[in-house]
Design an enzyme around this catalytic site. Structure first.
Site, mmCIF file in Angstrom:
data_model
loop_
_atom_site.group_PDB
_atom_site.id
_atom_site.type_symbol
_atom_site.label_atom_id
_atom_site.label_comp_id
_atom_site.label_asym_id
_atom_site.label_seq_id
_atom_site.Cartn_x
_atom_site.Cartn_y
_atom_site.Cartn_z
ATOM 1 N N GLU A 103 -3.071 4.051 6.280
ATOM 2 C CA GLU A 103 -2.600 3.106 5.262
ATOM 3 C C GLU A 103 -3.055 1.690 5.571
ATOM 4 O O GLU A 103 -2.510 0.734 5.030
ATOM 5 C CB GLU A 103 -1.061 3.157 5.150
ATOM 6 C CG GLU A 103 -0.299 2.625 6.355
ATOM 7 C CD GLU A 103 -0.017 3.709 7.398
ATOM 8 O OE1 GLU A 103 0.934 3.556 8.150
ATOM 9 O OE2 GLU A 103 -0.751 4.707 7.434
ATOM 10 N N ASP A 114 -1.704 -3.738 5.939
ATOM 11 C CA ASP A 114 -0.987 -2.488 6.256
ATOM 12 C C ASP A 114 0.141 -2.324 5.240
ATOM 13 O O ASP A 114 0.909 -3.262 4.970
ATOM 14 C CB ASP A 114 -0.410 -2.540 7.675
ATOM 15 C CG ASP A 114 0.135 -1.191 8.106
ATOM 16 O OD1 ASP A 114 -0.607 -0.439 8.736
ATOM 17 O OD2 ASP A 114 1.304 -0.897 7.800
ATOM 18 N N ILE A 115 0.241 -1.130 4.641
ATOM 19 C CA ILE A 115 1.321 -0.863 3.679
ATOM 20 C C ILE A 115 2.631 -0.716 4.444
ATOM 21 O O ILE A 115 2.738 0.079 5.377
ATOM 22 C CB ILE A 115 1.034 0.412 2.870
ATOM 23 C CG1 ILE A 115 -0.294 0.273 2.114
ATOM 24 C CG2 ILE A 115 2.178 0.694 1.888
ATOM 25 C CD1 ILE A 115 -0.704 1.520 1.375
#
Length: 523
Positions: free
Chosen positions: A443, A400-401
């Site tokens: 994301e 996950d960004i």
């Protein structure tokens, strides 16, 4: 006596008709199959996207409410510590919180207003609050988020309150921050940022089924509990499904429950949005196939003529031979029809191979994420199911960004999309050819590593994380990621178990400061 035979259907016409029918049925089957596969994929993608999106918004809403409650508690602490706050100090405190509250006030234990800002709310110092929620604040003597209610000013509001206690711990009243639901407020400001050109929109309901946010402002306050998705989300469920709303429209909805407030966040896309890409697909297949169809029809007519011609010559010769004897040397040389039949068979075979290749290509496309070029959620599910069925050991990395919403908010969605593509490229560079890099949604990304243990998976995740931290992203600054790892069979024997373990590990990475990798502790 010569018998006159009535002319019927010719062999050339029959063969041509059979070929044309076969080609058209094949095209129809190919197009129908492609449309059905694409329809299912589009529905699954929209449901998956909306579910992930609603969960993300629920998380954002939870963070927002926590921040607002912390700010109210801070004002309550200042008021309790200092004993009293001057009007100027209170106005300054409100100015620091205008992005969160439409107004704030201080009321004593008798619910008499002692301070309020701004001074245009319709309530003044000395007024006594009579709402049930203000009574609840005094009775509960703790921080809480109220249900929507009509204030004496006529506004539909939500109250976030915190108790005031003096240095000795004596209860003195409460500080309340309000959200005006029918006017511009922090909730509408946050959620109105999340709209798409395909008709997708978000709305929020509180636990009784009343709308507290909707893009159509006039609908705020309406009761929508008859909606099946609303009933599920207010009961604490999260998920996605096709649903008909209270106005009779069909949507592909994802929903998530926000536990701290018992609110439900629903993101939904009109079902008719999938019609346009399906029409485009059919038109593209027809345009692509038309030249081949024309060529094959001409070829079929020619092959049919080649097959029928020698038979027609022989029939004509037999008819004439019944009238007069014909020397053996005058018997026409009838070529064998085997060559023409093979030619026709080969032509049809080539046409069918081309159409099957087109169908295979289209089926491949529905498993690829259009933005990043990685395998999409549908393809990920298919690969994992295949490996599990074959008992292949593998590791799953979910990524996950960190703070991606800030990237979109600061640089815009175009740069945000570039950041997603940038991460996808680095994932493919770090991973091997046997690994499967995929985009899980939004994301969130991941890597499936075949024949891999936890140590190697963590090493790969850390190498990717360190590479990102040392490299400038499209924003001009490095980005960071958080990762969670699970492995089969150590952490489960089903896709649901493995994803859940990896997601829990990812959650721990987020909770412990982000920019880190966490390996699941086990089943």
């Amino acid at each position: 006596m010569r018998h006159v035979i009535k002319k019927g259907i010719t062999l050339r016409f029959t063969i041509s008709l059979l070929v044309i029918t076969a080609i058209l049925l094949t095209m129809l089957t190919s197009i129908t199959s492609a449309v059905q596969v694409n329809r299912t994929s589009l529905i699954d993608n929209y449901l998956s996207k909306n579910e992930a999106y609603s969960k993300k918004l629920a998380s954002n809403t939870s963070e927002l409410l926590n921040t607002m409650q912390e700010n109210i508690r801070a004002i309550a602490d200042i008021s309790g510590r200092d004993g009293s706050i001057t009007p100027q100090m209170f106005d300054d405190l409100f100015q620091e919180n205008t992005q969160y509250f439409n107004s704030i006030l201080i009321a004593d234990h008798n619910r008499v207003v002692r301070a309020i800002s701004p001074h245009t709310t319709g309530v003044i110092v000395g007024d006594k609050l009579t709402s049930e929620q203000s009574m609840k604040a005094v009775t509960m003597k703790k921080t809480f988020v109220s249900e929507p209610y009509r204030a004496t000013t006529g506004r539909l509001i939500i109250l976030i309150s915190a108790p005031i206690t003096d240095k000795n711990g004596n209860y003195k009243g409460f500080v309340g921050g309000t959200i005006y639901l029918e006017e511009k407020n922090v909730l509408s400001t946050m959620l109105k940022e999340h709209f798409f050109g395909d008709g997708t929109y978000v709305y929020v309901v509180e636990e009784n089924g009343d709308l507290i946010f909707h893009p159509e402002q006039r609908r705020v306050g309406q009761q929508v509990l008859q909606n099946e998705v609303v009933r599920k989300v207010v009961s604490g469920e999260s998920g996605s499904q096709k649903v008909t709303n209270t106005l009779g429209r069909v949507f592909l909805a994802g929903y998530a429950h926000e536990p701290s407030s018992s609110w439900g966040i629903i993101s939904q896309t009109p079902y008719e949005v999938i019609d346009k890409p399906l029409r485009h697909l059919v038109n593209r297949m027809l345009l692509f196939s038309l030249p081949f169809l024309i060529l094959i029809l001409v070829l079929a007519w020619w092959v049919a003529s080649r097959i029928a011609k020698p038979l027609h010559t022989l029939a004509k010769f037999s008819d004439e031979a019944t009238l007069k004897p014909v020397p053996a040397e005058d018997i026409p040389d009838i070529d064998s029809s085997y060559y023409e039949v093979r030619l026709l068979s080969q032509s049809v075979k080539i046409a069918l191979q081309n159409m099957n290749q087109d169908l295979t290509h289209l089926r491949h496309e529905v498993n690829i994420d259009e933005l990043t070029g990685l395998v999409n959620r549908r393809g990920f599910d298919s690969v994992m199911a295949g490996w599990l069925k074959s008992n292949v050991p593998f590791a799953l990395i979910l990524i996950d960004i960190d703070h991606f919403k800030q990237v979109n908010d600061t640089y815009g969605h175009v740069i945000g999309d570039e950041v997603l593509r940038y991460l996808a490229r680095l994932m493919q560079l770090v991973a091997s050819e046997e690994d499967v890099c995929f985009r899980y949604g939004g994301e969130e990304f991941g890597i499936l590593i075949r024949h891999c243990g936890l140590v190697r998976a963590k090493d790969l995740a850390d190498r990717l994380r360190e590479q990102l931290a040392m490299t400038k992203s499209p924003t001009g600054q490095p980005i960071t990621i958080s990762a969670g790892i699970s492995a089969s069979p150590a952490h489960g024997h089903s896709a649901e178990q493995l994803v859940m373990r990896a997601d829990e590990a990812l959650y721990h990475s987020k909770e412990n400061g982000r920019d880190r990798t966490t390996v699941s502790r086990g089943a």
